[in-house]
Design a protein around this motif. Structure first.
Motif, PDB file in Angstrom:
ATOM      1  N   PRO A  27       0.804  -1.236   0.000  1.00 53.67           N
ATOM      2  CA  PRO A  27       0.000   0.000   0.000  1.00 53.67           C
ATOM      3  C   PRO A  27       0.834   1.282   0.000  1.00 53.67           C
ATOM      4  CG  PRO A  27      -0.920  -1.592   1.528  1.00 53.67           C
ATOM      5  CD  PRO A  27       0.391  -2.164   1.057  1.00 53.67           C
ATOM      6  N   ASP A  28       1.954   1.305   0.724  1.00 51.59           N
ATOM      7  CA  ASP A  28       2.797   2.503   0.743  1.00 51.59           C
ATOM      8  C   ASP A  28       3.375   2.800  -0.639  1.00 51.59           C
ATOM      9  OD1 ASP A  28       2.296   2.771   3.447  1.00 51.59           O
ATOM     10  OD2 ASP A  28       4.249   1.971   4.073  1.00 51.59           O
ATOM     11  N   VAL A  29       3.671   1.764  -1.398  1.00 50.87           N
ATOM     12  CA  VAL A  29       4.202   1.941  -2.755  1.00 50.87           C
ATOM     13  C   VAL A  29       3.113   2.505  -3.663  1.00 50.87           C
ATOM     14  CG1 VAL A  29       5.125   0.716  -4.767  1.00 50.87           C
ATOM     15  CG2 VAL A  29       5.965   0.174  -2.464  1.00 50.87           C
ATOM     16  N   LEU A  30       1.916   1.969  -3.553  1.00 54.08           N
ATOM     17  CA  LEU A  30       0.803   2.488  -4.359  1.00 54.08           C
ATOM     18  C   LEU A  30       0.520   3.947  -4.024  1.00 54.08           C
ATOM     19  CD1 LEU A  30      -1.608  -0.579  -4.196  1.00 54.08           C
ATOM     20  CD2 LEU A  30      -0.112   0.097  -6.093  1.00 54.08           C
ATOM     21  N   ALA A  31       0.583   4.291  -2.735  1.00 55.66           N
ATOM     22  CA  ALA A  31       0.352   5.678  -2.323  1.00 55.66           C
ATOM     23  C   ALA A  31       1.415   6.608  -2.905  1.00 55.66           C
ATOM     24  CB  ALA A  31       0.321   5.773  -0.797  1.00 55.66           C
ATOM     25  N   MET A  32       2.666   6.149  -2.938  1.00 53.92           N
ATOM     26  CA  MET A  32       3.735   6.981  -3.494  1.00 53.92           C
ATOM     27  C   MET A  32       3.566   7.153  -4.995  1.00 53.92           C
ATOM     28  SD  MET A  32       6.322   8.948  -3.189  1.00 53.92           S
ATOM     29  CE  MET A  32       6.405   8.806  -1.405  1.00 53.92           C
ATOM     30  N   ILE A  33       3.153   6.112  -5.691  1.00 52.17           N
ATOM     31  CA  ILE A  33       2.890   6.230  -7.130  1.00 52.17           C
ATOM     32  C   ILE A  33       1.861   7.338  -7.366  1.00 52.17           C
ATOM     33  CG2 ILE A  33       1.816   5.063  -9.109  1.00 52.17           C
ATOM     34  CD1 ILE A  33       3.179   2.459  -8.058  1.00 52.17           C
ATOM     35  N   SER A  34       0.791   7.328  -6.594  1.00 52.16           N
ATOM     36  CA  SER A  34      -0.244   8.356  -6.733  1.00 52.16           C
ATOM     37  C   SER A  34       0.278   9.734  -6.340  1.00 52.16           C
ATOM     38  CB  SER A  34      -1.463   7.997  -5.877  1.00 52.16           C
ATOM     39  OG  SER A  34      -2.064   6.819  -6.358  1.00 52.16           O
ATOM     40  N   ALA A  65      11.255  15.780 -11.043  1.00 45.56           N
ATOM     41  CA  ALA A  65      11.138  15.996  -9.595  1.00 45.56           C
ATOM     42  C   ALA A  65      10.273  14.923  -8.951  1.00 45.56           C
ATOM     43  CB  ALA A  65      10.568  17.387  -9.313  1.00 45.56           C
ATOM     44  N   ASP A  66       9.194  14.546  -9.598  1.00 40.55           N
ATOM     45  CA  ASP A  66       8.336  13.496  -9.042  1.00 40.55           C
ATOM     46  C   ASP A  66       9.057  12.153  -9.008  1.00 40.55           C
ATOM     47  OD1 ASP A  66       6.050  14.906  -8.261  1.00 40.55           O
ATOM     48  OD2 ASP A  66       5.201  14.847 -10.271  1.00 40.55           O
ATOM     49  N   MET A  67       9.849  11.854 -10.038  1.00 37.94           N
ATOM     50  CA  MET A  67      10.592  10.591 -10.039  1.00 37.94           C
ATOM     51  C   MET A  67      11.699  10.617  -8.979  1.00 37.94           C
ATOM     52  SD  MET A  67       8.881   8.752 -12.063  1.00 37.94           S
ATOM     53  CE  MET A  67       7.505   9.720 -11.433  1.00 37.94           C
ATOM     54  N   ALA A  68      12.292  11.778  -8.728  1.00 35.26           N
ATOM     55  CA  ALA A  68      13.289  11.900  -7.660  1.00 35.26           C
ATOM     56  C   ALA A  68      12.634  11.702  -6.297  1.00 35.26           C
ATOM     57  CB  ALA A  68      13.981  13.257  -7.738  1.00 35.26           C
ATOM     58  N   LYS A  69      11.437  12.235  -6.139  1.00 32.33           N
ATOM     59  CA  LYS A  69      10.672  12.045  -4.890  1.00 32.33           C
ATOM     60  C   LYS A  69      10.399  10.562  -4.662  1.00 32.33           C
ATOM     61  CE  LYS A  69       6.102  13.192  -3.001  1.00 32.33           C
ATOM     62  NZ  LYS A  69       4.892  14.013  -3.208  1.00 32.33           N
ATOM     63  N   MET A  70       9.980   9.878  -5.710  1.00 32.06           N
ATOM     64  CA  MET A  70       9.704   8.451  -5.602  1.00 32.06           C
ATOM     65  C   MET A  70      10.978   7.682  -5.255  1.00 32.06           C
ATOM     66  SD  MET A  70       7.936   5.839  -8.354  1.00 32.06           S
ATOM     67  CE  MET A  70       6.447   6.812  -8.440  1.00 32.06           C
ATOM     68  N   ALA A  71      12.073   8.004  -5.940  1.00 33.71           N
ATOM     69  CA  ALA A  71      13.334   7.296  -5.716  1.00 33.71           C
ATOM     70  C   ALA A  71      13.897   7.531  -4.317  1.00 33.71           C
ATOM     71  CB  ALA A  71      14.351   7.727  -6.773  1.00 33.71           C
ATOM     72  N   ALA A  72      13.513   8.622  -3.686  1.00 31.13           N
ATOM     73  CA  ALA A  72      13.996   8.930  -2.342  1.00 31.13           C
ATOM     74  C   ALA A  72      13.158   8.268  -1.254  1.00 31.13           C
ATOM     75  CB  ALA A  72      14.008  10.451  -2.130  1.00 31.13           C
ATOM     76  N   ASP A  73      12.005   7.740  -1.605  1.00 33.88           N
ATOM     77  CA  ASP A  73      11.102   7.145  -0.622  1.00 33.88           C
ATOM     78  C   ASP A  73      11.634   5.794  -0.144  1.00 33.88           C
ATOM     79  OD1 ASP A  73       8.476   6.859   0.763  1.00 33.88           O
ATOM     80  OD2 ASP A  73       8.290   5.170  -0.641  1.00 33.88           O
ATOM     81  N   GLU A  78      12.735  -0.065  -0.969  1.00 38.11           N
ATOM     82  CA  GLU A  78      12.654  -1.447  -0.477  1.00 38.11           C
ATOM     83  C   GLU A  78      11.912  -2.323  -1.491  1.00 38.11           C
ATOM     84  OE1 GLU A  78      10.730  -3.737   3.397  1.00 38.11           O
ATOM     85  OE2 GLU A  78      11.070  -1.573   3.496  1.00 38.11           O
ATOM     86  N   TRP A  79      10.815  -1.798  -2.043  1.00 35.25           N
ATOM     87  CA  TRP A  79      10.037  -2.512  -3.068  1.00 35.25           C
ATOM     88  C   TRP A  79      10.890  -2.773  -4.310  1.00 35.25           C
ATOM     89  CZ3 TRP A  79       5.865  -5.315  -3.903  1.00 35.25           C
ATOM     90  CH2 TRP A  79       5.356  -5.436  -5.192  1.00 35.25           C
ATOM     91  N   TRP A  80      11.621  -1.760  -4.746  1.00 30.25           N
ATOM     92  CA  TRP A  80      12.488  -1.916  -5.917  1.00 30.25           C
ATOM     93  C   TRP A  80      13.557  -2.974  -5.665  1.00 30.25           C
ATOM     94  CZ3 TRP A  80      13.497   3.944  -7.237  1.00 30.25           C
ATOM     95  CH2 TRP A  80      12.347   4.480  -7.819  1.00 30.25           C
ATOM     96  N   ALA A  81      14.066  -3.038  -4.435  1.00 28.21           N
ATOM     97  CA  ALA A  81      15.094  -4.033  -4.106  1.00 28.21           C
ATOM     98  C   ALA A  81      14.553  -5.455  -4.233  1.00 28.21           C
ATOM     99  CB  ALA A  81      15.629  -3.792  -2.695  1.00 28.21           C
ATOM    100  N   VAL A  82      13.253  -5.624  -4.064  1.00 24.98           N
ATOM    101  CA  VAL A  82      12.617  -6.930  -4.225  1.00 24.98           C
ATOM    102  C   VAL A  82      12.320  -7.212  -5.697  1.00 24.98           C
ATOM    103  CG1 VAL A  82      10.541  -8.262  -3.655  1.00 24.98           C
ATOM    104  CG2 VAL A  82      11.620  -6.851  -1.903  1.00 24.98           C
ATOM    105  N   CYS A  83      11.889  -6.191  -6.427  1.00 25.93           N
ATOM    106  CA  CYS A  83      11.456  -6.381  -7.818  1.00 25.93           C
ATOM    107  C   CYS A  83      12.610  -6.372  -8.825  1.00 25.93           C
ATOM    108  CB  CYS A  83      10.461  -5.294  -8.211  1.00 25.93           C
ATOM    109  SG  CYS A  83       8.891  -5.428  -7.345  1.00 25.93           S
ATOM    110  N   MET A  84      13.603  -5.538  -8.607  1.00 21.49           N
ATOM    111  CA  MET A  84      14.664  -5.377  -9.612  1.00 21.49           C
ATOM    112  C   MET A  84      15.426  -6.665  -9.922  1.00 21.49           C
ATOM    113  SD  MET A  84      15.928  -1.517  -8.711  1.00 21.49           S
ATOM    114  CE  MET A  84      17.032  -1.254 -10.080  1.00 21.49           C
TER     115      MET A  84
END
Length: 109
Positions: A27-34, A65-73, A78-84
């Protein structure tokens, strides 16, 4: 609004894991996407080539800027570390890309 399309490979041995992860995105990942102004986000899988295609609408005013915000979250990282580890980036992607950007050549709305 800007429509975005991207592509990346998916490792054969990770297909089921990737599907399982995306059947229950945190859910935290979905919230950040939004929060980063992404709407109507879908990921498609093409087998047997094992290509992932993502498409989404960007409704913000500063994509970088939005992608930098996402990358800093921290939760997103943590989600990317699982998916990548499931993904296999295209060798032809541009420098700095993980998912390779695509040119939209047709749209019918």
């Amino acid at each position: 609004m800007t429509r975005m399309g991207m592509v990346i490979g998916l490792k054969l041995e990770k297909i089921e894991e990737y599907k399982r992860l995306h059947a229950a995105v945190w859910p935290d990942v979905l919230a950040m996407i939004s929060a980063c102004n992404i709407r109507n986000y879908s990921i498609f899988l093409r087998e047997p080539e094992n290509l992932l295609f993502s498409v989404f609408d960007y409704v913000g005013e500063n994509y970088e800027a939005d992608m930098a915000k996402m990358a800093a979250d921290p939760k997103t990282r943590e989600w990317w570390a699982v998916c990548m580890p499931c993904q296999d980036p295209l060798p032809t992607r541009k420098s700095g890309e993980w998912w390779a950007g695509m040119e939209e050549v047709f749209f019918h709305g």
